[in-house]
Design a protein around this motif. Sequence first.
Motif, PDB file in Angstrom:
ATOM      1  N   GLU A  61       0.856  -1.185   0.000  1.00 26.41           N
ATOM      2  CA  GLU A  61       0.000   0.000   0.000  1.00 26.41           C
ATOM      3  C   GLU A  61       0.891   1.233   0.000  1.00 26.41           C
ATOM      4  N   PHE A  62       0.526   2.232  -0.798  1.00 17.30           N
ATOM      5  CA  PHE A  62       1.350   3.422  -0.941  1.00 17.30           C
ATOM      6  C   PHE A  62       0.460   4.583  -1.350  1.00 17.30           C
ATOM      7  N   PRO A  63       0.882   5.816  -1.128  1.00 13.58           N
ATOM      8  CA  PRO A  63       0.073   6.967  -1.559  1.00 13.58           C
ATOM      9  C   PRO A  63      -0.225   6.905  -3.052  1.00 13.58           C
ATOM     10  N   GLY A  64      -1.498   6.860  -3.390  1.00 12.70           N
ATOM     11  CA  GLY A  64      -1.905   6.801  -4.792  1.00 12.70           C
ATOM     12  C   GLY A  64      -2.325   5.427  -5.268  1.00 12.70           C
ATOM     13  N   GLY A  65      -2.224   4.402  -4.401  1.00 11.80           N
ATOM     14  CA  GLY A  65      -2.644   3.084  -4.860  1.00 11.80           C
ATOM     15  C   GLY A  65      -2.217   1.968  -3.944  1.00 11.80           C
ATOM     16  N   ILE A  67      -1.159  -2.679  -4.319  1.00  7.88           N
ATOM     17  CA  ILE A  67      -0.737  -3.725  -5.242  1.00  7.88           C
ATOM     18  C   ILE A  67      -1.890  -4.199  -6.130  1.00  7.88           C
ATOM     19  N   GLY A  68      -3.130  -4.117  -5.646  1.00  9.98           N
ATOM     20  CA  GLY A  68      -4.271  -4.506  -6.471  1.00  9.98           C
ATOM     21  C   GLY A  68      -4.467  -3.582  -7.655  1.00  9.98           C
ATOM     22  N   LYS A  69      -4.529  -2.289  -7.381  1.00  8.56           N
ATOM     23  CA  LYS A  69      -4.648  -1.303  -8.461  1.00  8.56           C
ATOM     24  C   LYS A  69      -3.485  -1.431  -9.435  1.00  8.56           C
ATOM     25  N   LEU A  70      -2.282  -1.572  -8.888  1.00  5.73           N
ATOM     26  CA  LEU A  70      -1.082  -1.659  -9.712  1.00  5.73           C
ATOM     27  C   LEU A  70      -1.130  -2.854 -10.658  1.00  5.73           C
ATOM     28  N   GLY A 172       9.077   9.742 -12.634  1.00  4.00           N
ATOM     29  CA  GLY A 172       9.745   9.279 -11.428  1.00  4.00           C
ATOM     30  C   GLY A 172       8.903   9.233 -10.169  1.00  4.00           C
ATOM     31  N   ARG A 173       7.599   9.549 -10.274  1.00  4.09           N
ATOM     32  CA  ARG A 173       6.802   9.672  -9.057  1.00  4.09           C
ATOM     33  C   ARG A 173       6.546   8.331  -8.370  1.00  4.09           C
ATOM     34  N   HIS A 174       6.308   7.268  -9.143  1.00  4.20           N
ATOM     35  CA  HIS A 174       6.016   5.986  -8.503  1.00  4.20           C
ATOM     36  C   HIS A 174       7.235   5.469  -7.742  1.00  4.20           C
ATOM     37  N   GLY A 175       8.391   5.480  -8.387  1.00  2.49           N
ATOM     38  CA  GLY A 175       9.597   5.014  -7.719  1.00  2.49           C
ATOM     39  C   GLY A 175       9.904   5.817  -6.473  1.00  2.49           C
ATOM     40  N   ASP A 194       1.963   7.859  -9.598  1.00  2.00           N
ATOM     41  CA  ASP A 194       1.207   8.185 -10.809  1.00  2.00           C
ATOM     42  C   ASP A 194       0.431   6.984 -11.343  1.00  2.00           C
ATOM     43  N   CYS A 195       0.327   5.914 -10.562  1.00  2.00           N
ATOM     44  CA  CYS A 195      -0.314   4.669 -10.984  1.00  2.00           C
ATOM     45  C   CYS A 195      -1.694   4.935 -11.599  1.00  2.00           C
TER      46      CYS A 195
END
Length: 334
Positions: A61-65, A67-70, A172-175, A194-195
């Motif tokens: 889980e991370f800001p913006g999404g 693992i499911g969304k990803l 570079g936002r996701h990394g 940015d996912c």
Amino acid sequence: MNDVVTLAHGSGGKQTAELIDTVFKAHFSNPEFTADDAALLSVGGANLAFTTDGFIVSPPEFPGGNIGKLSICGTVNDLACMGAKPLYMTCAFVLEEGFPLAKVEAYAAAMAETAAEAGVRIVAGDTKVAGKGQVDGLFITTTGIGLATEGVHLSGALARPGDAVIVSGDIGRHGCTILLARSQFGIDADVTSDCAPLWGTVQSMLETTKDIHVIRDATRGGVGTVLHEIAAQSGVGIRLDGAAIPVAPSVRGVCGMLGLEPLYLACEGRLVIFAPKDKAPAIVETLRQGKYSGEAAIIGEVTAERPGRVVVRTEIGAETLLPPPGGELLPRIC
């Protein structure tokens, strides 16, 4: 190549390419085997795109999404990069014994929501449970099939001198988001992944013009790795205008503190596009009207000089080679 698998083999750089070439391609090579984001197959008169991807992101889980969304975005975007409308997906879960069921449900709900936005249906799947410590929480693998757009021909081998290089937004936002979510550095920065599912973005470009040569999503290894891959596949050089590359101030600040290059940080909602220069302004104008591509920009051009190399023109007018990606770029970003 090393005698054992290292984390660098999964980072999307030189070691990943060596693993694919010396092991997988050596054994799996056939006329349909591809270096692109999805295989294009002719089945019963229909032209289909087919792809698969595994997701082991940490943290899940991370800001913006999460693992499911990803897992939906990654596969939908690979189909979209081949000009294919996503139709159907399957998914496989590998769950660790003791993992909370509430989290499994939350990730499944995110998958359903993202699939609905992308216009794709999840039609089958598989579930496995591994013993405690054999899996880091959960891993998800998704496979997708889509219908290729007639008259569209996209491949990393089709970049040509004179093409413009376009990115669909800041890079570079996701990394950077994943790095900060691990709380290893004590850095407090407002960075969100940015996912996003990008078929709508690609569709709008193809409605503007089908004269596009390459579309890639800049996932593992970021934009820099994608550019090196395309330069090698097409046998061309690439010259970037460093001042034109969009990077969010927060991402640039984190990179400055940690000595990172934004070009090598992963994206999960950004495209790299190669198209003739005369088509590029219309493509960028279309992208800037989109939900996920408001900061699209032309960042460089393709040249016949220095094939296989990427050159960056700095803000003071000097030119420097962008080094090929290697080592452990940023593990477990997707």
